[in-house]
Structures are given as structure tokens and as C-alpha cells.
Design a protein around this motif. Structure first.
Motif, mmCIF file in Angstrom:
data_model
loop_
_atom_site.group_PDB
_atom_site.id
_atom_site.type_symbol
_atom_site.label_atom_id
_atom_site.label_comp_id
_atom_site.label_asym_id
_atom_site.label_seq_id
_atom_site.Cartn_x
_atom_site.Cartn_y
_atom_site.Cartn_z
ATOM 1 N N ASN A 1 -5.972 -5.572 -15.070
ATOM 2 C CA ASN A 1 -5.644 -6.866 -14.502
ATOM 3 C C ASN A 1 -5.958 -7.001 -13.023
ATOM 4 O OD1 ASN A 1 -4.536 -7.846 -16.949
ATOM 5 N ND2 ASN A 1 -2.696 -6.648 -16.547
ATOM 6 N N GLU A 2 -6.134 -5.868 -12.335
ATOM 7 C CA GLU A 2 -6.419 -5.942 -10.914
ATOM 8 C C GLU A 2 -7.118 -4.683 -10.425
ATOM 9 O OE1 GLU A 2 -2.420 -6.634 -9.532
ATOM 10 O OE2 GLU A 2 -2.096 -4.505 -9.150
ATOM 11 N N ILE A 3 -7.773 -4.826 -9.295
ATOM 12 C CA ILE A 3 -8.395 -3.707 -8.597
ATOM 13 C C ILE A 3 -7.649 -3.564 -7.280
ATOM 14 C CG2 ILE A 3 -10.475 -2.871 -7.441
ATOM 15 C CD1 ILE A 3 -12.104 -4.480 -9.459
ATOM 16 N N ARG A 4 -7.323 -2.335 -6.903
ATOM 17 C CA ARG A 4 -6.617 -2.091 -5.641
ATOM 18 C C ARG A 4 -7.404 -1.145 -4.756
ATOM 19 N NH1 ARG A 4 -0.291 -2.026 -6.048
ATOM 20 N NH2 ARG A 4 -0.008 -3.670 -7.585
ATOM 21 N N VAL A 5 -7.423 -1.464 -3.481
ATOM 22 C CA VAL A 5 -7.895 -0.532 -2.466
ATOM 23 C C VAL A 5 -6.635 0.131 -1.927
ATOM 24 C CG1 VAL A 5 -9.082 -0.266 -0.260
ATOM 25 C CG2 VAL A 5 -9.840 -2.026 -1.899
ATOM 26 N N GLU B 1 3.535 7.922 -1.033
ATOM 27 C CA GLU B 1 3.211 7.352 0.271
ATOM 28 C C GLU B 1 1.892 6.574 0.255
ATOM 29 O OE1 GLU B 1 3.594 10.142 3.512
ATOM 30 O OE2 GLU B 1 5.239 11.160 2.484
ATOM 31 N N TRP B 2 1.178 6.568 -0.871
ATOM 32 C CA TRP B 2 -0.038 5.781 -0.970
ATOM 33 C C TRP B 2 0.340 4.306 -0.850
ATOM 34 C CZ3 TRP B 2 -3.393 7.961 -5.568
ATOM 35 C CH2 TRP B 2 -3.705 9.296 -5.309
ATOM 36 N N ARG B 3 -0.484 3.509 -0.203
ATOM 37 C CA ARG B 3 -0.205 2.089 -0.012
ATOM 38 C C ARG B 3 -1.437 1.258 -0.350
ATOM 39 N NH1 ARG B 3 4.018 3.823 -0.365
ATOM 40 N NH2 ARG B 3 5.626 4.076 1.195
ATOM 41 N N ALA B 4 -1.224 0.196 -1.126
ATOM 42 C CA ALA B 4 -2.302 -0.741 -1.424
ATOM 43 C C ALA B 4 -2.577 -1.553 -0.161
ATOM 44 C CB ALA B 4 -1.921 -1.651 -2.579
#
Length: 92
Positions: free
Chosen positions: A67-71, A82-85
Motif C-alpha cells: 500500500n505504500e513505499i517508505r524512505v 529507532e528507524w524513522r520514516a
């Protein structure tokens, strides 16, 4: 141990990846192994094997819709929590 779904991809996905790398002038790490992580810290031995067996029956032959692509800002030295979009693109 971790548990992930190892995904087969169409040639169009590999081609899009190559085009993106060329446009951004970035290296293309190999091998390309797209996957969906389901769990981290799985116990070794029988409990982990049982989890793998149970999950395999849930996903074999199923279609997965994205449904979506995230960087995502991530690094090997950074804990996953701790990963953040930093950008989200909805797919139509």
C-alpha cells in the motif's frame, strides 16, 4: 534469529531498482533479496522451527498487496525501533 518472507519479484521490479540506482548514481548492492520481516529474536531450536512451520502455512500461495513505499532513516548501528520514516508515498 529472525523470521522473514523471502519474496520472488518480477523482472520489472529489478529493472525499476536498476533505473533508480542509475538516476541517483548510487551503487547497487548485490544480491537483491527483497523480504518482509515478521519477527526478530526468534528462539533457536524447536520453538523457532515450530514458528516457521506455522507461519509458512499462512503465507504459501497467498497474494501480498503493498500500500505504500517508505524512505526510512536506518543504519546497521541503529536499533530497528529507532528507524524513522522520512517520506511515505501511498500506492494507488
Amino acid at each position: 534469529m529472525s523470521l522473514f518472507l523471502d519474496l520472488d519479484i518480477e523482472s520489472s521490479v529489478a529493472s525499476a531498482r536498476e533505473d533508480l540506482a542509475a538516476r541517483l548514481a548510487i551503487p547497487l548492492p548485490q544480491p537483491f533479496r527483497p523480504h518482509l520481516s515478521l519477527a526478530y529474536g526468534l528462539p533457536a531450536g524447536e520453538p523457532g522451527q515450530q514458528a516457521v512451520h506455522e507461519m509458512s502455512h499462512r503465507f504459501v500461495g497467498k497474494t501480498i498487496t503493498l500500500n505504500e513505499i517508505r524512505v526510512v532513516r536506518s543504519a546497521k548501528e541503529l536499533a530497528i525501533e529507532e528507524w524513522r520514516a522520512i517520506h511515505i508515498e501511498r500506492l494507488k
